[in-house]
Scaffold this motif. Structure first.
Motif, PDB file in Angstrom:
ATOM      1  N   ASP A  24       0.852  -1.184   0.000  1.00 31.54           N
ATOM      2  CA  ASP A  24       0.000   0.000   0.000  1.00 31.54           C
ATOM      3  C   ASP A  24       0.892   1.238   0.000  1.00 31.54           C
ATOM      4  OD1 ASP A  24      -1.838   1.992   0.381  1.00 31.54           O
ATOM      5  OD2 ASP A  24      -2.451   1.347   2.374  1.00 31.54           O
ATOM      6  N   PRO A  25       0.916   1.999  -1.109  1.00 29.29           N
ATOM      7  CA  PRO A  25       1.806   3.155  -1.172  1.00 29.29           C
ATOM      8  C   PRO A  25       1.504   4.202  -0.099  1.00 29.29           C
ATOM      9  CG  PRO A  25       0.310   3.155  -3.044  1.00 29.29           C
ATOM     10  CD  PRO A  25       0.136   1.851  -2.337  1.00 29.29           C
ATOM     11  N   ALA A  26       0.273   4.253   0.374  1.00 27.64           N
ATOM     12  CA  ALA A  26      -0.075   5.219   1.422  1.00 27.64           C
ATOM     13  C   ALA A  26       0.727   4.946   2.690  1.00 27.64           C
ATOM     14  CB  ALA A  26      -1.572   5.168   1.716  1.00 27.64           C
ATOM     15  N   PHE A 100       6.086   3.617  -3.983  1.00 28.29           N
ATOM     16  CA  PHE A 100       6.379   2.254  -4.421  1.00 28.29           C
ATOM     17  C   PHE A 100       7.857   2.103  -4.718  1.00 28.29           C
ATOM     18  CE2 PHE A 100       1.948   1.798  -6.242  1.00 28.29           C
ATOM     19  CZ  PHE A 100       1.569   0.744  -5.433  1.00 28.29           C
ATOM     20  N   CYS A 101       8.369   0.899  -4.500  1.00 27.21           N
ATOM     21  CA  CYS A 101       9.594   0.453  -5.134  1.00 27.21           C
ATOM     22  C   CYS A 101       9.189  -0.802  -5.913  1.00 27.21           C
ATOM     23  CB  CYS A 101      10.720   0.241  -4.118  1.00 27.21           C
ATOM     24  SG  CYS A 101      10.437  -0.985  -2.876  1.00 27.21           S
ATOM     25  N   PRO A 102      10.054  -1.377  -6.733  1.00 23.12           N
ATOM     26  CA  PRO A 102       9.614  -2.437  -7.644  1.00 23.12           C
ATOM     27  C   PRO A 102       8.893  -3.622  -6.998  1.00 23.12           C
ATOM     28  CG  PRO A 102      11.762  -1.653  -8.304  1.00 23.12           C
ATOM     29  CD  PRO A 102      11.448  -0.971  -7.002  1.00 23.12           C
ATOM     30  N   GLY A 103       9.398  -4.142  -5.885  1.00 27.09           N
ATOM     31  CA  GLY A 103       8.761  -5.316  -5.269  1.00 27.09           C
ATOM     32  C   GLY A 103       7.323  -5.061  -4.852  1.00 27.09           C
ATOM     33  N   PRO A 104       7.073  -4.058  -4.023  1.00 27.48           N
ATOM     34  CA  PRO A 104       5.695  -3.774  -3.631  1.00 27.48           C
ATOM     35  C   PRO A 104       4.800  -3.384  -4.805  1.00 27.48           C
ATOM     36  CG  PRO A 104       7.197  -2.780  -2.081  1.00 27.48           C
ATOM     37  CD  PRO A 104       8.031  -3.306  -3.216  1.00 27.48           C
ATOM     38  N   ALA A 105       5.345  -2.719  -5.811  1.00 28.01           N
ATOM     39  CA  ALA A 105       4.534  -2.341  -6.975  1.00 28.01           C
ATOM     40  C   ALA A 105       4.039  -3.590  -7.701  1.00 28.01           C
ATOM     41  CB  ALA A 105       5.331  -1.450  -7.919  1.00 28.01           C
ATOM     42  N   LEU A 106       4.918  -4.561  -7.896  1.00 32.11           N
ATOM     43  CA  LEU A 106       4.495  -5.810  -8.545  1.00 32.11           C
ATOM     44  C   LEU A 106       3.512  -6.579  -7.670  1.00 32.11           C
ATOM     45  CD1 LEU A 106       7.887  -6.931 -10.086  1.00 32.11           C
ATOM     46  CD2 LEU A 106       5.877  -6.111 -11.313  1.00 32.11           C
ATOM     47  N   THR A 107       3.727  -6.541  -6.359  1.00 29.76           N
ATOM     48  CA  THR A 107       2.823  -7.218  -5.432  1.00 29.76           C
ATOM     49  C   THR A 107       1.442  -6.577  -5.453  1.00 29.76           C
ATOM     50  OG1 THR A 107       4.697  -7.781  -4.031  1.00 29.76           O
ATOM     51  CG2 THR A 107       2.543  -7.918  -3.027  1.00 29.76           C
ATOM     52  N   LEU A 112      -5.000  -3.604  -9.013  1.00 30.64           N
ATOM     53  CA  LEU A 112      -5.336  -2.707 -10.122  1.00 30.64           C
ATOM     54  C   LEU A 112      -5.612  -1.279  -9.660  1.00 30.64           C
ATOM     55  CD1 LEU A 112      -7.589  -5.049 -12.293  1.00 30.64           C
ATOM     56  CD2 LEU A 112      -5.159  -4.551 -12.576  1.00 30.64           C
ATOM     57  N   ALA A 113      -4.909  -0.841  -8.635  1.00 27.74           N
ATOM     58  CA  ALA A 113      -5.047   0.535  -8.173  1.00 27.74           C
ATOM     59  C   ALA A 113      -4.468   1.476  -9.221  1.00 27.74           C
ATOM     60  CB  ALA A 113      -4.330   0.716  -6.838  1.00 27.74           C
ATOM     61  N   PRO A 114      -5.103   2.627  -9.452  1.00 28.25           N
ATOM     62  CA  PRO A 114      -4.613   3.547 -10.484  1.00 28.25           C
ATOM     63  C   PRO A 114      -3.144   3.928 -10.298  1.00 28.25           C
ATOM     64  CG  PRO A 114      -6.764   4.245  -9.714  1.00 28.25           C
ATOM     65  CD  PRO A 114      -6.335   3.108  -8.839  1.00 28.25           C
ATOM     66  N   GLY A 115      -2.685   4.138  -9.070  1.00 32.83           N
ATOM     67  CA  GLY A 115      -1.296   4.488  -8.831  1.00 32.83           C
ATOM     68  C   GLY A 115      -0.348   3.404  -9.309  1.00 32.83           C
ATOM     69  N   THR A 116      -0.736   2.147  -9.097  1.00 33.78           N
ATOM     70  CA  THR A 116       0.089   1.017  -9.541  1.00 33.78           C
ATOM     71  C   THR A 116       0.133   0.959 -11.059  1.00 33.78           C
ATOM     72  OG1 THR A 116      -0.706  -0.186  -7.610  1.00 33.78           O
ATOM     73  CG2 THR A 116       0.444  -1.462  -9.271  1.00 33.78           C
ATOM     74  N   LEU A 117      -1.018   1.196 -11.677  1.00 34.31           N
ATOM     75  CA  LEU A 117      -1.104   1.116 -13.133  1.00 34.31           C
ATOM     76  C   LEU A 117      -0.352   2.255 -13.818  1.00 34.31           C
ATOM     77  CD1 LEU A 117      -4.830   0.030 -13.475  1.00 34.31           C
ATOM     78  CD2 LEU A 117      -2.774  -1.409 -13.537  1.00 34.31           C
ATOM     79  N   ILE A 118      -0.055   3.313 -13.092  1.00 32.42           N
ATOM     80  CA  ILE A 118       0.768   4.398 -13.630  1.00 32.42           C
ATOM     81  C   ILE A 118       2.238   4.135 -13.305  1.00 32.42           C
ATOM     82  CG2 ILE A 118       1.319   6.852 -13.385  1.00 32.42           C
ATOM     83  CD1 ILE A 118      -1.728   7.263 -12.885  1.00 32.42           C
ATOM     84  N   PHE A 119       2.500   3.704 -12.067  1.00 31.70           N
ATOM     85  CA  PHE A 119       3.880   3.520 -11.622  1.00 31.70           C
ATOM     86  C   PHE A 119       4.606   2.426 -12.402  1.00 31.70           C
ATOM     87  CE2 PHE A 119       7.119   1.435  -9.077  1.00 31.70           C
ATOM     88  CZ  PHE A 119       7.901   2.515  -8.694  1.00 31.70           C
TER      89      PHE A 119
END
Length: 146
Positions: A24-26, A100-107, A112-119
């Protein structure tokens, strides 16, 4: 066999990220927000990872070779150069902006959160651009490996 162990290691890592809330990026952004809604839990996650890594390395370095390979894959360069500092700076800025860093972003991708789909696409473009820049020799410094 290596693929199975790699998969299981990644699964444990991913589960640890989800359980600790680091997908969770928050959570990360709240840790960096010292003047606002500061959340110290990331410090405990990093502390736990540091202790685990410290103990793990002490045990592993007693072996002649890794369990699934013939030799340890140890970087040859120990220099702190411009490409290393540039990469670390860009990583930190990206982490601070996106949470995000790569590991949590892939996790977090299955959410399908918008932030993930942009990051994630931005991260992949950055990795591609970095490889292209390095391939052109723009990041090459004296003594650095390519």
């Amino acid at each position: 066999m290596r693929i199975l162990w790699g998969f299981l290691s990644g699964l444990v890592f991913g589960l640890g990220l989800v359980i600790s809330g680091m997908a969770d990026p928050a959570k990360v952004l709240n840790f960096l927000d010292l003047a606002g809604s500061w959340d110290p839990s990331l410090a405990f996650v990093m502390g736990g990872a540091t202790v685990t890594t410290f103990i793990g390395y002490r045990l592993i370095w007693r072996r002649q070779a890794p369990l699934l390979d013939r030799t340890f894959d140890i970087p040859k360069s120990r220099s702190i150069d411009r490409p290393l500092l540039t990469g670390a700076t860009l990583f930190g800025i990206g982490w601070g902006i996106g949470g995000f860093c790569p590991g949590p972003a892939l996790t977090a991708l299955p959410l399908l959160a918008p932030g993930t789909l942009i990051f994630l696409p931005a991260m992949l473009v950055g990795l591609w651009a970095g490889a292209r820049i390095k391939g052109l020799g723009l990041l090459h410094t004296k003594g650095a490996e390519t």
